[in-house]
Write a protein that holds these residues in place. Structure first.
Motif, PDB file in Angstrom:
ATOM      1  N   TRP A 630      -3.448  -0.348   4.871  1.00 12.89           N
ATOM      2  CA  TRP A 630      -4.147  -0.400   4.074  1.00 12.89           C
ATOM      3  C   TRP A 630      -4.238   0.728   3.265  1.00 12.89           C
ATOM      4  N   ASP A 631      -4.037   1.988   3.766  1.00 13.41           N
ATOM      5  CA  ASP A 631      -4.030   3.179   2.842  1.00 13.41           C
ATOM      6  C   ASP A 631      -2.723   3.093   1.876  1.00 13.41           C
ATOM      7  N   MET A 632      -1.759   2.605   2.418  1.00  9.57           N
ATOM      8  CA  MET A 632      -0.454   2.467   1.517  1.00  9.57           C
ATOM      9  C   MET A 632      -0.734   1.273   0.532  1.00  9.57           C
ATOM     10  N   ALA A 633      -1.433   0.344   0.883  1.00  6.23           N
ATOM     11  CA  ALA A 633      -1.984  -0.851  -0.363  1.00  6.23           C
ATOM     12  C   ALA A 633      -2.961  -0.058  -1.284  1.00  6.23           C
ATOM     13  N   ARG A 634      -3.842   0.700  -0.848  1.00  7.55           N
ATOM     14  CA  ARG A 634      -4.811   1.330  -1.898  1.00  7.55           C
ATOM     15  C   ARG A 634      -3.753   2.397  -2.815  1.00  7.55           C
ATOM     16  N   LEU A 635      -2.835   3.046  -2.159  1.00  8.64           N
ATOM     17  CA  LEU A 635      -2.203   4.177  -3.114  1.00  8.64           C
ATOM     18  C   LEU A 635      -0.923   3.022  -4.048  1.00  8.64           C
TER      19      LEU A 635
END
Length: 635
Positions: A630-635
């Protein structure tokens, strides 16, 4: 390639060796390579001995011609009708003992002049013998050269075979230019040095022995004087060659470093100029070039000292022979023709010694290169393969891939993957994401057996890939890398590389599936358009499309895509994604990607960090967990 930081640092070059480690061992290994041509070598040796024997006899014949001339001149001034004994007695009666001794060694016919017929026949014989000797030595050199060329051809073949048997780790730890220097410059240097030295050494040894025999037959005293100069020559040779040998090793080591820098700079010339590193690259080139210059200058300087040093010693011998020989002629101990022949033999004796000294320096340079080539041939190879092929399940594509407790490190104590386990079901698409250095590309390298695991197992349909041959394994895996590779040839040939023997129709179908067909028709020669070896005459995206078409044509049973769409634009990427769906159908596929848009439809997404799987699931499942993915998707 993604994950490039996981590997050892490239460009590690050892410092120049102080001196040749095993000169004798390298020389013997080279000689063993001439073993299969024993018959040709024996013929060459026989021809050399015959040619040299003939050439060594000629000075005695020329000395005889000189004696005929001198005797004729002296005879003409003696009273006609007298005998040789009377002429000698008359000289003694006048108190001219020296002249009497001189006459005693001559063949006299008082009152007669020079017998030009005998002199002409003698000179004609010498000329014929010289021609026969020249033809014999020429034939010997031709046979010997062909023999050496065959041996070097075998050496090149062994080096080429060795390249394909080395593990990938060997190339990861060395600069490509340095390796190319070993398999090109060093082998060429070996060829040059061996061709020169074997021919010269053979003729030099035979010449020295034959000349010594002839010199002894003329004057043992003068021969002994010349032999006394040999130890001095050997001492000078040892002192000079010891110094030059170290410099020749340094010369070829530094040449390899320079070639490595040139290869890297030229292949990445656009990047060098873009980031303003032109001055740095030029400075590094100057430093490496200066290292080669200093080593080469020193090696050539010291090796060049040898010939004049030996010539000086030889000239001392000439002076001694001239003085003592003149006294012997005057006292009748030797004829004028004999001393002339001896001086000719003296030149023939010194010339091979000088050649051997110069040849030894050439041989040192060749042995320095030979050590580098033999070091390469002695490198550890990939472990022996087993003949067990990949299994097939009811004639279908193999599909189930399992990593079972796999651990791996490029360097001991620096684990890249630790106790990793995962299962890819038949026909599924497994996406692998994570930061640089997480172990994504390493995972693929292990599956391809570019490296073998330290512990654990990788199984395909329940069979450990360590028990399969690498060729059998890799022939069933299609791979598209982020770093594209095209060879110099046509676009059609580059696509057909995926499956040798494919028809033109199959090549075109693969090109259409990968959307290569669209831009090929805009090129003047179509599919016959030639690309350079690095593909610089087409765009990066077009290069990637060609490599994808290559994978289509290969019809792999397993598919690996390592950032395969990173070099194409968004529209082309969308088209490729559609094609990839067709390519992945009924195939177990592994996708390494940074763009999450390329893996949304993957059956399983693995999130890796520091060589471990921290999350796995579908795109929606991982987003719902609001974790690392999810953190990667936000970035």
């Amino acid at each position: 390639m993604t994950g490039s930081m996981e590997r050892p640092i490239r460009g590690v070059v050892q410092a120049p060796t102080e001196r040749s480690r095993d000169f004798t061992g390298s020389a013997l290994r080279l000689l063993k390579r001439l073993g299969p041509q024993r018959k040709q070598i024996a013929i060459a040796i026989s021809l050399s001995m015959a040619g040299i024997a003939i050439s060594v006899v000629v000075p005695r014949i020329l000395g005889h011609a000189t004696d005929l001339l001198f005797s004729g001149v002296v005879s003409r001034h003696l009273p006609p009708g007298s005998t040789k004994e009377q002429a000698i007695a008359a000289a003694r009666a006048r108190g001219d003992t020296t002249f009497a001794e001189l006459l005693s060694r001559m063949s006299l016919q008082p009152g007669k002049g020079v017998d030009f017929g005998a002199v002409g026949h003698t000179l004609l014989l010498a000329l014929m013998l010289y021609l026969i000797a020249a033809a014999t030595i020429w034939l010997q050199a031709r046979i010997l050269n062909a023999t050496v060329q065959q041996a070097i051809r075998g050496l090149r073949s062994d080096v080429e075979d060795k390249v394909h048997r080395l593990p990938l780790s060997y190339f990861d730890n060395r600069q490509r230019g340095e390796l190319l220097s070993r398999v090109t410059n060093d082998i060429d240097n070996i060829q040059t040095s061996v061709s020169v030295t074997i021919s010269q050494l053979l003729s030099a040894v035979v010449t020295v022995v034959a000349v010594l025999v002839m010199m002894l037959s003329i004057s043992p005293l003068l021969t002994g004087m010349m032999v006394l100069t040999v130890p001095l020559s050997l001492a000078l040779t040892k002192v000079i060659t010891r110094r030059s040998q170290r410099l020749f090793v340094a010369q070829w080591t530094n040449t390899g470093r320079l070639n490595a820098h040139i290869e890297e700079t030229y292949s990445g010339f656009t990047v060098v100029k873009t980031f303003g590193h032109r001055a740095d690259a030029q400075q590094q080139f100057r430093e490496l070039n200066d290292d080669v210059y200093q080593a080469s200058l020193g090696a050539q300087f010291w090796s060049a000292l040898l010939s004049p040093a030996l010539a000086f010693v030889g000239n001392l011998g000439y002076v001694a022979v001239a003085v003592v020989g003149g006294l012997q002629v005057a006292t009748g101990q030797i004829t004028l023709g004999g001393i002339q022949a001896f001086i000719q033999y003296l030149r023939q004796f010194n010339q091979p010694l000088t050649q051997v000294a110069a040849m030894y320096n050439t041989l040192q340079s060749g042995m320095a290169s030979a050590e580098r080539v033999f070091d390469f041939l002695d490198e550890a190879e990939e472990p022996p393969e087993h003949p067990l092929p990949l299994p097939s399940v009811n004639g279908e594509h193999p599909g189930r891939v399992e990593f079972r407790g796999v651990s791996f490190s490029y360097r001991p104590g620096h684990a890249v993957i630790e106790n990793l386990s995962l299962v890819a079901e038949p026909g599924s698409t497994v996406a692998i994401v994570g930061p640089t250095g997480a172990g994504k590309t390493t995972l693929v390298n292990l599956l391809m057996r570019f490296y073998d695991v330290d512990s654990g197992q990788i199984l395909i349909d329940g069979v450990d890939i360590a028990s399969m041959s690498r060729h059998s394994l890799r022939s069933r895996i299609g791979m598209v890398l982020q770093d594209t590779w095209l060879f110099e040839g046509t676009i059609a040939e580059n696509i057909a590389y995926g499956r040798p023997g494919a028809s033109e129709h199959e090549v075109v179908d693969a090109a259409k599936a990968a959307y290569v067909d669209r831009f090929v028709h805009t090129l003047p020669a179509g599919y016959q358009t030639r690309v350079s070896d690095d593909g610089t005459n087409i765009s990066a995206g077009e290069k990637q499309l060609i490599t994808i078409a290559r994978a289509f044509l290969a019809r792999p049973q397993l598919l690996i895509l390592d950032e395969a769409t990173s070099s194409v634009d968004t529209r082309t990427e969308a088209l490729i994604q559609h094609a990839m769906c067709e390519l992945r159908r009924d195939r177990t596929s592994f996708i390494i990607a940074h763009r999450l848009s390329t893996i949304r439809d993957a059956d399983v997404i693995l999130v890796m960090e520091s060589g471990k799987i921290v999350e796995q699931g579908t795109h929606r499942q991982l987003l719902a967990r609001r974790g690392a993915y999810w953190d990667m998707a936000r970035l």
